[in-house]
Scaffold this motif. Structure first.
Motif, short mmCIF file in Angstrom:
data_model
loop_
_atom_site.label_atom_id
_atom_site.label_comp_id
_atom_site.label_asym_id
_atom_site.label_seq_id
_atom_site.Cartn_x
_atom_site.Cartn_y
_atom_site.Cartn_z
N LEU A 44 90.63 44.51 -73.13
CA LEU A 44 89.00 44.69 -72.32
C LEU A 44 88.44 42.96 -72.70
O LEU A 44 88.44 42.86 -73.59
CB LEU A 44 88.32 45.89 -73.04
N PHE A 45 88.67 42.59 -71.91
CA PHE A 45 87.34 41.59 -72.25
C PHE A 45 85.74 41.07 -71.85
O PHE A 45 85.80 42.13 -70.40
CB PHE A 45 88.63 40.03 -71.74
N SER A 46 85.34 40.66 -72.03
CA SER A 46 84.05 40.22 -71.32
C SER A 46 84.35 38.78 -70.81
O SER A 46 84.48 38.20 -72.26
CB SER A 46 82.82 40.23 -72.43
N HIS A 47 82.88 38.38 -69.94
CA HIS A 47 83.40 36.94 -69.30
C HIS A 47 81.37 36.64 -69.38
O HIS A 47 80.70 37.65 -69.08
CB HIS A 47 83.57 36.22 -68.31
N PRO A 48 80.92 35.39 -69.34
CA PRO A 48 79.24 35.70 -69.11
C PRO A 48 78.64 35.27 -67.47
O PRO A 48 77.99 36.21 -67.60
CB PRO A 48 79.12 33.98 -69.19
N ALA A 49 79.57 35.24 -66.94
CA ALA A 49 79.28 35.34 -65.43
C ALA A 49 79.91 34.87 -64.45
O ALA A 49 80.55 34.02 -65.11
CB ALA A 49 78.07 34.31 -65.44
N ASP A 50 80.10 35.01 -63.53
CA ASP A 50 80.81 35.14 -62.53
C ASP A 50 80.48 33.23 -61.56
O ASP A 50 78.74 32.78 -62.22
CB ASP A 50 80.36 36.08 -61.10
N PHE A 51 81.32 32.94 -61.10
CA PHE A 51 81.39 31.65 -59.98
C PHE A 51 80.30 30.40 -61.66
O PHE A 51 79.56 29.43 -61.19
CB PHE A 51 80.06 31.60 -58.82
N THR A 52 81.18 30.60 -62.69
CA THR A 52 80.73 29.87 -63.40
C THR A 52 82.15 28.53 -63.89
O THR A 52 83.67 29.67 -63.95
CB THR A 52 80.34 30.10 -64.73
N PRO A 53 82.43 27.74 -63.88
CA PRO A 53 83.47 27.22 -64.70
C PRO A 53 84.56 27.46 -65.41
O PRO A 53 85.61 27.79 -65.34
CB PRO A 53 83.49 25.03 -64.59
N VAL A 54 84.12 27.52 -66.70
CA VAL A 54 84.73 28.30 -67.61
C VAL A 54 85.33 29.06 -67.58
O VAL A 54 86.77 29.68 -67.62
CB VAL A 54 84.37 27.82 -68.76
N CYS A 55 84.40 29.59 -67.20
CA CYS A 55 85.19 31.48 -66.06
C CYS A 55 86.34 31.68 -65.34
O CYS A 55 87.02 32.59 -65.55
CB CYS A 55 83.71 32.53 -66.22
#
Length: 220
Positions: A44-55
């Protein structure tokens, strides 16, 4: 006046060795419960936000290792504090622009309920975005590993594969794995708890011992 976002109150956060908190959430694959993954390993992993380059690079990376993970009885489940429509638009965008189809589900955690239960929000860094957290759970849904990365740093997919391989090797063979271990390397045999056992292991030809507490072996 800026609207304040209140995070869900959490009594305790999951720790390594504890049962993962149960949840039900809306995802890009419909409603899912943690219980749906019982019997398999889960990242289970979280990411800061959609449509962002690192993600975006991370999602491509996670998808690239997904077939290997599934061969290891391991599933992927993403999460961010975005809507399901945003998630759908983003994964479609990734397929259109990078030619990579995201096959694993992504939780739409607008209420921050799941992120709150797992401690994925770091208020000092951002109170409206999830950190880059990774929770590895075994088939009994016990938390086996936790990794946090800052918003600015993308995750290493080889390390996630290595970590799960090491955990599964430990479970199967009752051994530990040294620094930088990878599949095929020698493993560490737990030290003996008695003087007699310590003496015996120094004469065990199947082991390579530097001292009674430091013995390694090859896995067959």
């Amino acid at each position: 006046m800026t609207e304040q976002i209140t995070q869900p109150e959490v009594k305790s956060l999951p720790r390594i060795g504890s049962k993962a908190p149960q949840f039900e959430a809306v995802t890009t694959h419909g409603k899912l419960k943690l219980e749906d993954y019982k019997g398999s390993w889960l990242v289970l992993f979280s990411h800061p936000a959609d449509f962002t380059p690192v993600c975006t690079t991370e999602f491509i990376g996670f998808q690239n290792i997904y077939p290997q993970l599934r061969e290891m009885n391991t599933e992927l489940l993403g999460l961010s504090i975005d809507s399901v429509h945003s998630h759908i638009a983003w994964v479609r965008n990734i397929e259109q622009n990078w030619g990579v189809k995201i096959e694993f589900p992504v939780i739409a955690d607008l209420s921050m309920d799941v992120a709150g239960k797992f401690g994925m929000i770091m208020p000092e860094e951002s109170s409206t975005e999830a950190s880059r957290a990774v929770f590895v759970m075994d088939p009994e849904q016990v938390v086996r590993a936790i990794i946090y990365y800052p918003l600015s740093t993308g995750r290493n997919m080889d390390e996630i594969l290595r970590l799960i391989t090491a955990l599964q090797t430990t479970d199967e063979h009752g051994v530990a794995t040294p620094a930088d271990w990878k599949k095929g390397d020698r493993v560490i045999v737990p030290p003996s708890a008695t003087q007699e056992g310590a003496a015996e292991r120094m004469n065990d030809e199947s082991l390579e011992c530097k001292d009674f507490y430091f013995c390694t072996k090859e896995l067959k």
